[in-house]
Design a protein around this motif. Structure first.
Motif, PDB file in Angstrom:
ATOM      1  N   PHE A  22      12.842  -1.468  -1.669  1.00 16.38           N
ATOM      2  CA  PHE A  22      13.088  -0.298  -0.821  1.00 16.38           C
ATOM      3  C   PHE A  22      11.773   0.268  -0.269  1.00 16.38           C
ATOM      4  N   LEU A  23      10.793   0.397  -1.157  1.00 20.66           N
ATOM      5  CA  LEU A  23       9.504   0.950  -0.733  1.00 20.66           C
ATOM      6  C   LEU A  23       8.824   0.032   0.280  1.00 20.66           C
ATOM      7  N   THR A  24       8.919  -1.278   0.058  1.00 20.74           N
ATOM      8  CA  THR A  24       8.320  -2.248   0.984  1.00 20.74           C
ATOM      9  C   THR A  24       8.952  -2.135   2.368  1.00 20.74           C
ATOM     10  N   LYS A  25      10.277  -1.987   2.394  1.00 21.86           N
ATOM     11  CA  LYS A  25      11.005  -1.903   3.662  1.00 21.86           C
ATOM     12  C   LYS A  25      10.611  -0.645   4.441  1.00 21.86           C
ATOM     13  N   HIS A  26      10.252   0.421   3.717  1.00 23.59           N
ATOM     14  CA  HIS A  26       9.948   1.700   4.361  1.00 23.59           C
ATOM     15  C   HIS A  26       8.438   1.971   4.434  1.00 23.59           C
ATOM     16  N   ALA A  32       1.185   4.704   3.814  1.00 25.28           N
ATOM     17  CA  ALA A  32       0.576   3.562   3.124  1.00 25.28           C
ATOM     18  C   ALA A  32      -0.361   4.001   2.006  1.00 25.28           C
ATOM     19  N   PHE A  33      -1.144   5.066   2.236  1.00 22.41           N
ATOM     20  CA  PHE A  33      -2.076   5.514   1.192  1.00 22.41           C
ATOM     21  C   PHE A  33      -1.336   6.104   0.000  1.00 22.41           C
ATOM     22  N   MET A  34      -0.285   6.873   0.260  1.00 16.60           N
ATOM     23  CA  MET A  34       0.497   7.443  -0.836  1.00 16.60           C
ATOM     24  C   MET A  34       1.131   6.333  -1.680  1.00 16.60           C
ATOM     25  N   LEU A  35       1.725   5.341  -1.003  1.00 16.91           N
ATOM     26  CA  LEU A  35       2.354   4.246  -1.739  1.00 16.91           C
ATOM     27  C   LEU A  35       1.321   3.375  -2.451  1.00 16.91           C
ATOM     28  N   LEU A  36       0.137   3.217  -1.838  1.00 12.49           N
ATOM     29  CA  LEU A  36      -0.926   2.427  -2.484  1.00 12.49           C
ATOM     30  C   LEU A  36      -1.337   3.065  -3.808  1.00 12.49           C
ATOM     31  N   THR A  37      -1.507   4.383  -3.801  1.00 18.43           N
ATOM     32  CA  THR A  37      -1.871   5.096  -5.033  1.00 18.43           C
ATOM     33  C   THR A  37      -0.824   4.866  -6.121  1.00 18.43           C
ATOM     34  N   GLN A  38       0.448   4.985  -5.752  1.00 21.67           N
ATOM     35  CA  GLN A  38       1.531   4.808  -6.723  1.00 21.67           C
ATOM     36  C   GLN A  38       1.646   3.356  -7.183  1.00 21.67           C
ATOM     37  N   ALA A  39       1.471   2.417  -6.261  1.00 18.90           N
ATOM     38  CA  ALA A  39       1.554   0.994  -6.622  1.00 18.90           C
ATOM     39  C   ALA A  39       0.463   0.629  -7.620  1.00 18.90           C
ATOM     40  N   ARG A  40      -0.725   1.200  -7.439  1.00 17.14           N
ATOM     41  CA  ARG A  40      -1.814   0.953  -8.404  1.00 17.14           C
ATOM     42  C   ARG A  40      -1.510   1.623  -9.742  1.00 17.14           C
ATOM     43  N   LEU A  41      -0.955   2.818  -9.695  1.00 14.93           N
ATOM     44  CA  LEU A  41      -0.627   3.547 -10.920  1.00 14.93           C
ATOM     45  C   LEU A  41       0.424   2.804 -11.736  1.00 14.93           C
ATOM     46  N   LEU A  50       0.612  -5.249   0.064  1.00 17.65           N
ATOM     47  CA  LEU A  50       1.274  -4.939   1.339  1.00 17.65           C
ATOM     48  C   LEU A  50       0.747  -3.626   1.923  1.00 17.65           C
ATOM     49  N   CYS A  51       0.497  -2.643   1.049  1.00 17.60           N
ATOM     50  CA  CYS A  51      -0.069  -1.370   1.510  1.00 17.60           C
ATOM     51  C   CYS A  51      -1.447  -1.591   2.129  1.00 17.60           C
ATOM     52  N   LEU A  52      -2.268  -2.398   1.481  1.00 18.77           N
ATOM     53  CA  LEU A  52      -3.613  -2.674   1.993  1.00 18.77           C
ATOM     54  C   LEU A  52      -3.555  -3.411   3.325  1.00 18.77           C
ATOM     55  N   ASP A  53      -2.611  -4.335   3.463  1.00 17.39           N
ATOM     56  CA  ASP A  53      -2.447  -5.040   4.744  1.00 17.39           C
ATOM     57  C   ASP A  53      -2.084  -4.057   5.853  1.00 17.39           C
ATOM     58  N   THR A  54      -1.190  -3.113   5.535  1.00 20.08           N
ATOM     59  CA  THR A  54      -0.787  -2.109   6.516  1.00 20.08           C
ATOM     60  C   THR A  54      -1.971  -1.231   6.909  1.00 20.08           C
ATOM     61  N   ILE A  55      -2.780  -0.849   5.921  1.00 19.86           N
ATOM     62  CA  ILE A  55      -3.966  -0.024   6.196  1.00 19.86           C
ATOM     63  C   ILE A  55      -4.966  -0.810   7.045  1.00 19.86           C
ATOM     64  N   ASP A  56      -5.117  -2.112   6.783  1.00 21.67           N
ATOM     65  CA  ASP A  56      -6.005  -2.951   7.597  1.00 21.67           C
ATOM     66  C   ASP A  56      -5.584  -2.945   9.065  1.00 21.67           C
TER      67      ASP A  56
END
Length: 335
Positions: A22-26, A32-41, A50-56
């Motif tokens: 679900f998170l990937t789809k949205h 992207a930064f909010m989800l990146l923080t949570q994905a690392r946590l 995927l978050c880093l690719d989006t930020i790139d």
């Protein structure tokens, strides 16, 4: 994210998988930064990637988003370390200052320059100040108070002197390019004694596929370790438009090797257009290439596809450089 946390806590892998899907789809640039923080946590490396690719791909939008200033320092540093961000360094610096202001508020510290420097900590060293123009640096970082007086002076010396003194900051271009760096060399043999008197070495070329050029390989001195001052350019030949240039320098060791001289940003080169590669060197006599090739192939190991560089002699006085002999032996690029 709360549901993902619960799924992990109570070991419900099916629910965990659905949450990540679900998170990937949205996933978008503005979250992207909010989800990146949570994905690392929550230790979700696939989602983090995927978050880093989006930020790139959408760095400016991602850093402009509200959630950017809420990330933790380690996550900020993970992003600043990347070579693949698609943003000018001065805009990246401006975003980092915004983050520092927000962090000062979170820690209930006055937003002074000293406190911003304190909360940024190791992140300051990941800003690539040498990629800025001297005007950008003077108007922004030099007056921000985030750098020490000595660091500001050292960076001004780096911008203005040739050969350039070493600084502690990375000068490798950030380019939003995937894949492996490639290069081609147009000469089959190296000889000695190529002189410089202020005239540019130039060679024209075209390509058969879109590439992004990030630098040249140039020959260095025949007299041992030496510093050169150099201006490199790529010009669209028909319109005489300069697509990219850099005033810089390089150190050589006296060998017949090529030495990397990089642009500050990648330059996109398209098929069916003729470009001029230009290098204006100041320094002692160097090695030079002979037995030049008119058509130089490069085959990608990943895709098996070939890219051809086709060279043409440029009209006018090119310090002797031609298809057969001269400087600018190597072009460094991404396909």
């Amino acid at each position: 994210m709360t549901t993902l946390y619960t799924a992990k806590k109570y070991a419900v892998p099916a629910l965990e998988t659905h949450c990540v899907e679900f998170l990937t789809k949205h996933l978008r640039a503005d979250n992207a930064f909010m989800l990146l923080t949570q994905a690392r946590l929550f230790d979700e490396p696939q989602l983090a990637s995927l978050c880093l690719d989006t930020i790139d791909k959408s760095t400016v939008d991602a850093i402009s988003a509200e959630g950017f200033t809420d990330v933790d320092l380690d996550t900020l540093c993970v992003v600043l370390e990347r070579d693949t961000l698609s943003i000018r360094e001065i805009r990246l610096f401006t975003g980092v200052v915004r983050w520092a202001e927000a962090e000062c508020q979170r820690r209930q510290l006055p937003g002074t320059s000293a406190n911003k420097q304190k909360v940024l900590d190791k992140a300051v060293s990941l800003i690539r100040f040498p990629l800025m123009t001297i005007e950008e640096f003077a108007a922004g970082p030099a007056q921000s108070g985030i750098l020490s007086d000595r660091e500001v002076v050292n960076l001004f010396l780096h911008f203005t002197l040739n050969p350039k003194p070493r600084v502690e900051y990375i000068d490798r271009p950030r380019c939003s390019l995937k894949g492996k760096e490639c290069s081609i060399n147009r000469f089959q043999q190296v000889e000695s004694r190529w002189g410089y008197s202020g005239t540019s070495d130039r060679i024209r070329f075209s390509v058969t596929r879109i590439v992004s050029i990030v630098g040249f390989g140039l020959y260095g001195s025949i007299h041992g370790p030496t510093d050169y001052q150099v201006n490199i350019q790529i010009i669209e030949s028909e319109t005489n438009t300069t697509l990219g240039q850099n005033d810089t320098g390089f150190c050589c060791d006296g060998s017949a090797s090529t030495f990397r001289v990089m642009f500050k940003e990648p330059i996109e080169i398209v098929p069916c257009v003729i470009y001029t590669a230009c290098a204006t060197l100041k320094g002692p006599d160097s090695h030079y290439g002979t037995k030049g090739l008119r058509r130089v192939p490069h085959e990608s190991a990943a895709t098996g596809m070939s890219t051809y560089f086709v060279f043409f002699s440029a009209p006018g006085n090119n310090n002797g450089t031609s298809i057969e002999d001269g400087q600018i032996p190597e072009i460094i690029f991404y396909t």
